[in-house]
Enzyme design. Sequence first.
Site, short mmCIF file in Angstrom:
data_model
loop_
_atom_site.label_atom_id
_atom_site.label_comp_id
_atom_site.label_asym_id
_atom_site.label_seq_id
_atom_site.Cartn_x
_atom_site.Cartn_y
_atom_site.Cartn_z
N ASP A 130 -35.54 -67.15 -36.07
CA ASP A 130 -36.02 -67.62 -34.78
C ASP A 130 -34.84 -67.58 -33.81
O ASP A 130 -33.68 -67.47 -34.22
CB ASP A 130 -36.55 -69.05 -34.92
CG ASP A 130 -37.28 -69.52 -33.67
OD1 ASP A 130 -37.60 -68.67 -32.84
OD2 ASP A 130 -37.49 -70.73 -33.55
N LYS A 171 -48.75 -75.75 -18.47
CA LYS A 171 -47.58 -74.87 -18.50
C LYS A 171 -47.61 -74.10 -19.81
O LYS A 171 -48.23 -74.52 -20.79
CB LYS A 171 -46.27 -75.65 -18.37
CG LYS A 171 -45.82 -76.40 -19.61
CD LYS A 171 -44.41 -76.93 -19.43
CE LYS A 171 -43.87 -77.58 -20.69
NZ LYS A 171 -44.58 -78.80 -21.07
N ARG A 209 -35.36 -67.98 -20.36
CA ARG A 209 -36.68 -68.21 -20.96
C ARG A 209 -37.62 -68.61 -19.84
O ARG A 209 -37.36 -69.59 -19.14
CB ARG A 209 -36.58 -69.31 -22.00
CG ARG A 209 -37.87 -69.56 -22.75
CD ARG A 209 -37.70 -70.67 -23.76
NE ARG A 209 -38.86 -70.75 -24.62
CZ ARG A 209 -39.04 -71.69 -25.52
NH1 ARG A 209 -38.13 -72.63 -25.67
NH2 ARG A 209 -40.12 -71.71 -26.28
N THR A 225 -39.27 -64.33 -32.14
CA THR A 225 -39.23 -65.45 -31.20
C THR A 225 -40.52 -65.53 -30.39
O THR A 225 -41.23 -64.53 -30.23
CB THR A 225 -38.02 -65.31 -30.26
OG1 THR A 225 -38.03 -66.36 -29.30
CG2 THR A 225 -38.06 -63.98 -29.52
N ASP A 249 -40.43 -66.18 -27.26
CA ASP A 249 -40.05 -65.91 -25.88
C ASP A 249 -40.57 -64.56 -25.39
O ASP A 249 -41.03 -63.73 -26.16
CB ASP A 249 -38.52 -65.94 -25.74
CG ASP A 249 -38.00 -67.35 -25.56
OD1 ASP A 249 -38.82 -68.24 -25.32
OD2 ASP A 249 -36.79 -67.56 -25.68
N ARG A 254 -42.92 -63.02 -28.34
CA ARG A 254 -44.23 -63.69 -28.32
C ARG A 254 -44.80 -63.76 -29.75
O ARG A 254 -45.98 -63.55 -29.98
CB ARG A 254 -45.20 -62.96 -27.41
CG ARG A 254 -44.80 -62.96 -25.94
CD ARG A 254 -44.67 -64.38 -25.43
NE ARG A 254 -44.54 -64.45 -23.97
CZ ARG A 254 -43.78 -65.32 -23.33
NH1 ARG A 254 -43.05 -66.17 -24.03
NH2 ARG A 254 -43.75 -65.36 -22.02
N LYS A 270 -45.21 -63.23 -38.45
CA LYS A 270 -44.12 -63.40 -39.42
C LYS A 270 -44.55 -62.98 -40.82
O LYS A 270 -43.79 -62.34 -41.55
CB LYS A 270 -43.65 -64.85 -39.42
CG LYS A 270 -42.97 -65.31 -38.14
CD LYS A 270 -42.42 -66.72 -38.28
CE LYS A 270 -41.64 -67.14 -37.05
NZ LYS A 270 -41.03 -68.49 -37.20
N ASP A 323 -39.95 -73.54 -38.54
CA ASP A 323 -39.83 -74.98 -38.29
C ASP A 323 -41.18 -75.67 -38.13
O ASP A 323 -41.29 -76.87 -38.31
CB ASP A 323 -38.96 -75.26 -37.05
CG ASP A 323 -39.44 -74.51 -35.82
OD1 ASP A 323 -40.55 -73.93 -35.87
OD2 ASP A 323 -38.71 -74.51 -34.81
#
Length: 1087
Positions: free
Chosen positions: A397, A557, A610, A670, A672, A729, A735, A754
């Site tokens: 990550d 958001k 980010r 990630t 992001d 994204r 994964k 996590d």
Amino acid sequence: MSAIAHSSTIDKKRTGNEDGHSIISTSSGGDPGFQPYRLTAAELAKRLNTSIEDGLTPLQAEENLKKYGANSLGDGEKISYTKILAHQVFNAMILVLIISMIIALAIKDWISGGVIGFVVGINIFVGFIQEFKAEKTMGSLRSLSSPTARITRNGDDTTIPAEEVVPGDIVHIRVGDTVPADLRLFDSMNLETDEALLTGESLPVTKDHNETYLDFTQQVPVGDRLNLAYSSSIVSKGRGSGIVYATGLQTEIGNIASSLKSDTGLIRKVDKSNNRKPKKSEYGKAFFGTIYDIVGNVLGINVGTPLQRKLSWLAIFLFCVAVVFAIVVMASQKFNVNKEVAIYAICVALSMIPSALIVVLTITMAVGAQVMVSKHVIVRKLDSLEALGGINDICSDKTGTLTQGKMIAKKVWLPTIGTLNVDNSDEPYNPTVGDVRYTRFSPKFIKETDEEIDINSPYPDDPKPRNFHNWLMTATMANIATIHTSADEETGETVWKAHGDATEIAIQVFTTRLNYARDSLTHEYDHINEFPFDSSIKRMSAVYKHIESGEIRVYSKGAVERLLGICTQWYGHDDDSDKLYDSQEPIPLTESDKELIEENMAALSSQGLRVLAFATKKVEDKELDLNDRDQVESDLIFQGLIGIYDPPRIETAGSVKLCHRAGINVHMLTGDHPGTAKAIAQEVGILPHNLYHYSDEVVKVMVMTANEFDSLSDEEIDNLPVLPLVIARCAPQTKVRMIEALHRRNKFCAMTGDGVNDSPSLKKADVGIAMGLNGSDVAKDASDIVLTDDNFASILNAVEEGRRMAANIQKFVLQLLAENVAQALYLMIGLAFIDNAGLSVFPLSPVEVLWILVVTSCFPAMGLGREKASDDVLEQPPNAEIFTWEVIIDMLAYGIWMAVCCLLTFVIIVFIDGNGYLGVDCNSNSSNPGTCDLVFRGRSASFATMTWCALILAWECIHPTNSLFRMRQDTDHPWWKQTAIDLWSNKFLFFSVIGGFVSVFPVVYIPVINTKVFLHKPIGYEWGVAVGLSVLYLLGSEAWKWAKRVYRRKVSYKAKNPEYELERNDPFQKYASFSRSNTMDKTDYLV
């Protein structure tokens, strides 16, 4: 005890009520002050002398820990002395020794039987002591890897072992967490917990922190106390915070702790549940299955780690070989088996069995796990220690692992207002430090224009534009982080502290900087609902109702493209004029508008920021279901973007480079945006810096989004010339597919995670790595190792330690098995020495064989297990196998050469210097030393040679190729000094070898013991022969290593560096040139 157990006891005495089901009396007639679910959070906090905002002070926590004890359900799993002793006795190798001892005693060879008994005792004693230490070590590691708790103490958010939680602590829980103690909730949002372990109810229980049960005439069952969260229950949805009121055995689960113990016995039981009548065949299966389990447990073939099981099977194989050798010995004597032949046959068999192997392996793994703790790695499963050395791909990550996780909001783009920049802000939690500057142009315009843009204007504040105000409201309300000031306990200075997710803290600091702190606004609103961040849709929303006006508004958001997908309007944007400045007229959000917003997002992402988007809407439809996420998160008005900078950790770039040198490819997976992920990946070295050298098609392969990757079939993924180095994204299922793709390419991979949704990928990876600071308990339970500092560099430390341990296991396996090969060969060839009676004269007596096994096996092997990592351990190719062809060939080479040197010693003394007379009955302890003079002297010299060669081998095994006299290639010391430094660095091995060297002399010279027990005698010039042949063995071993070094130079045995291949060899060049015609050379894949 709990914080108020003493008071509860007094209450019971006063009321006569004995219903003390929990720490606090639940009786209806008791004082309500002692029932936490009947108290408000403020009342309970006052009673426990704690602060809801700042928690306990360290001093209070320490006092409470002493007063109430550790938060555990008893002493846990105690070390069983009988179990350790049984483990030492009942393993394949020791059982062979015990059987041999029984045979020796049965044929009344008391000396040999006694010596074998001594060998057994030494092995069991040393193994018991070392395994006891190993169990203590692993016990401490188990406590480290136990569930953790996120708490607030002294105003700081911190993570501690759940065992250290005390009454009065403020605990924060979220999805995937195991509740560490019984809590009185004071804050919750969509909180649901699974209490099946406690109540048996399969459905999660929805919690409500506002609930207070004031009707004292009504009993409230455990499952109906909605303002409490119970220890050991799992958070299945939402989040919450609470005050600990009971810990350990005083919790609700503590009362039924005995039911948590599972039956792990070896006896297989037949299923008779629900009055079922089992078949007769089931009893047979259970019986024979139980026999298999017991025998397998005794022999070690169905317990322990895969390597331990493999070595147990090796022991059984060697036992079979040993039996064959013993039969050969007896056959060579035409089955005229007297006492001496029987004992010799036993010793030949024992020479094939490395009795110290399992003990040394157990010790080495325990020490390795302990060393990892100092490198911020907690080993949860010993299997992972074996796997770490073979990792050749790491999927990591970004946030908090490759980066610092200390985020600062750097840029905000509001389409009708302009762009705000934050400068001079280097304190992540301090809203008073830093300057906010403004320009009316968008990030895209600033990036593309050739004009000089003034970005230092003050931001518009008097009056504040309406859209600016609305965006600030969304940013602060769609946010659960808080920041506040608190006095530092040591210095007394006022410092800024924060609670919550790092991203939300950065946003909250920005809004607080502009006087829109969440705490100053929420009292004007009712918090109706909240939809927490979901990694599958990558957004969160909160619903608030203004108390005075009654207006209901949704604040959202999330990831830009995900939020744009639920927006239908915005206020427009125009870089060339001010006509739309602070426009209050929403207009439809077209596809071209979305493209413009995404281009601005890309402009911010290219700076390594980010990027998150914000949107809102006023709820005017009274029939809208505010509990339906799809209805709430629809038809939103897009408001703007924020760019948050999360700088890479200082050590990340160096660690990535070392990974590449070690032949390990690093992938960034990630959540992001691709632009942000690519910028950070280039900054830390995961991606080549010269991406402009490659065609767009190639770059698209290196950097992909989860949607692009998941849309490919398995076959299409396998046809890619390289698996993506960056997946942006990324969703949890992505994964899993990445791991499957790596496995199809025969790669050994580690995966970090996590969240709760990361559990499948952590389990599927060869080594699952959970985050210790920000990871959920569910993720930790699914993982193999846990990083206590969430740092990528710690993964490399774990790999290095795994390689060190694997290399050391190879070293002592090689040393033990090569010595076994030498002894077996020497003793079998020695059967060719026939005396006048037609019987073989043994070149080593049985007791000599046993002595060599004791002196040269266990302690030197343990010393090799403690050897530090070689300088080039990270330059070797990843290797997950212990028994490689190199080890097998080395074992034969060193073993055969040792047998040759020992045979030469015996032949020189008996046949070349002597007359070849082999005496009469020289195998018996009743033999005449005078008649057997030549044989006894030959044995003494051969005994010394065998012992010394085996000890020299232990030193030679320190490095597989480097010379013993030049183990370090880059040194300024002369060879003799560097050799002394290297040998002295491992003192355990040094003294094991030196002690073994010296032990030869008393055994040769002590009267009676030498001639009657060891069947050899004092020697003179023969010492020179023994020393000379030992030196010859050393020279031969050095020559073998020299040949290996020459071979390695020719075949380039070092690890392939992915970075070198990417940037210098350019494996994509051919692919890039063919990509225009959709042609691809698939013969050489890089992963």
